[in-house]
Structure formats: structure tokens, C-alpha cells
Enzyme design. Structure first.
Site, PDB file in Angstrom:
ATOM      1  CG  HIS A 266     -12.965  11.119  56.981  1.00 21.14           C
ATOM      2  ND1 HIS A 266     -12.835  13.360  56.714  1.00 21.14           N
ATOM      3  CD2 HIS A 266     -12.166  10.974  57.103  1.00 21.14           C
ATOM      4  CE1 HIS A 266     -11.311  12.625  56.489  1.00 21.14           C
ATOM      5  NE2 HIS A 266     -10.988  11.286  57.173  1.00 21.14           N
TER       6      HIS A 266
ATOM      7  CB  CYS B  27      -9.431  10.721  51.616  1.00 20.94           C
ATOM      8  SG  CYS B  27      -7.290  10.505  52.718  1.00 20.94           S
TER       9      CYS B  27
ATOM     10  CG  HIS C  18     -10.657   6.869  54.902  1.00 15.84           C
ATOM     11  ND1 HIS C  18     -11.213   7.953  54.337  1.00 15.84           N
ATOM     12  CD2 HIS C  18      -9.418   8.202  55.852  1.00 15.84           C
ATOM     13  CE1 HIS C  18     -10.818   9.232  54.365  1.00 15.84           C
ATOM     14  NE2 HIS C  18      -9.789   9.638  55.246  1.00 15.84           N
TER      15      HIS C  18
ATOM     16  CG  HIS D 211      -8.123  10.061  59.704  1.00 15.05           C
ATOM     17  ND1 HIS D 211      -6.434   9.896  59.000  1.00 15.05           N
ATOM     18  CD2 HIS D 211      -8.721  10.396  58.909  1.00 15.05           C
ATOM     19  CE1 HIS D 211      -7.334   9.709  58.261  1.00 15.05           C
ATOM     20  NE2 HIS D 211      -8.258  10.501  58.384  1.00 15.05           N
TER      21      HIS D 211
ATOM     22  CG  ASP E  69     -14.143   7.511  70.569  1.00 17.64           C
ATOM     23  OD1 ASP E  69     -13.589   7.781  69.366  1.00 17.64           O
ATOM     24  OD2 ASP E  69     -15.054   6.594  71.516  1.00 17.64           O
ATOM     25  CG  HIS E  70     -15.449   3.870  67.856  1.00 20.83           C
ATOM     26  ND1 HIS E  70     -14.741   4.399  69.252  1.00 20.83           N
ATOM     27  CD2 HIS E  70     -14.475   3.190  67.976  1.00 20.83           C
ATOM     28  CE1 HIS E  70     -14.067   4.169  69.459  1.00 20.83           C
ATOM     29  NE2 HIS E  70     -13.959   2.681  68.159  1.00 20.83           N
TER      30      HIS E  70
ATOM     31  CD  GLU F  68      -6.885  13.527  58.589  1.00 22.56           C
ATOM     32  OE1 GLU F  68      -8.660  14.401  58.604  1.00 22.56           O
ATOM     33  OE2 GLU F  68      -5.946  13.922  57.444  1.00 22.56           O
TER      34      GLU F  68
END
Length: 137
Positions: free
Chosen positions: A14, A33, A39, A41, A79-80, A125
Site C-alpha cells: 500500500h 510509507c 511498500h 507488510h 494477500d499479495h 502491521e
């Protein structure tokens, strides 16, 4: 009242930025960020439900079933993925951990049976930062 927590993981990218601010202001407030190239997490999601144990099973809710529900409703969609661009329930929302936790709550709440209640969404996070959401606005 018994509380049951299921832990799942997902990885997502995000960018934190306010489109009404200058690039400089975004960098000042959000630092790395606000990176133009996003970037990511490795999120850890704790979903806690509450209720009374069923006298026939002893379960508040089957933990395996809860895991399948979380994977189908949340993990498969996050996810991903890029939270800013790929996730329908994050469309037009600021993708802070706080807002992601609220959105996860809103998605899961509608899929739980009436015998249990969603109690808490805890979203890590990073190993040092997490948010908790207990519903309500």
C-alpha cells in the site's frame, strides 16, 4: 462468555498519501510509507469472536470453520494485493492499518452466525505496530 481467537497472515502493499496534500507534506507526515512505488507488510491478523459454548460440541464456534471463513472473506482478497488498487472493500479508503482493521470487521461481521459476535480485530502491521478494533464508530 468465551472468547475464541484465530490468527491468520497475509502480505500486502500500500501507500499512505493524501491526494489533497503536496508530495512534500505527504513525505513529512508519512515518510517512507508515502513512497511512490508502494511498500509492503507481512500482516498478522487476529480475529476474536465471543459467545457461549454449544452444549453438544463444547465450541463457541468451530475454529477450523472460522479459519476457512477468514481465508475466504479476507485473506484471499488481501494477500499479495495492493490495498490501494486491488481490494474492492478498500476502494476510496485511506489504507492505514486502522482503516484496514475496520474494513476487515465490516466484511467478517456479515458472515458470522447469530450464535457468536465479533469481539475484536487485531491487525499487526509490523512486529512493533498493531491496531485493535472493537466495532462501532
Amino acid at each position: 462468555m468465551i472468547y475464541l481467537t484465530r490468527v491468520e497472515h497475509f502480505n500486502a502493499a500500500h501507500k499512505l498519501f493524501n491526494p489533497q496534500w503536496s508530495k512534500e507534506q505527504n513525505l513529512e507526515v508519512f515518510g517512507k510509507c508515502a513512497n511512490d512505488n508502494w511498500h509492503g507488510h507481512n500482516y498478522e491478523l487476529h480475529v476474536t469472536i465471543k459467545g457461549e459454548p454449544d452444549p453438544e460440541t463444547g465450541f463457541v464456534f468451530n475454529a477450523k470453520t472460522l479459519g476457512i471463513l477468514i481465508k475466504d472473506v479476507i485473506v484471499e482478497k488481501l494477500d499479495h494485493k495492493n490495498l490501494n488498487m486491488d481490494v474492492d472493500f478498500m476502494k476510496d479508503k485511506f489504507t492505514s492499518a486502522e482503516n484496514v482493521a475496520i474494513a476487515i470487521w465490516e466484511q467478517l461481521e456479515q458472515h458470522l452466525p447469530g450464535t457468536v459476535q465479533l469481539h475484536c480485530i487485531k491487525l499487526h502491521e509490523t512486529p512493533k505496530i498493531y491496531v485493535e478494533y472493537f466495532g462501532g464508530k
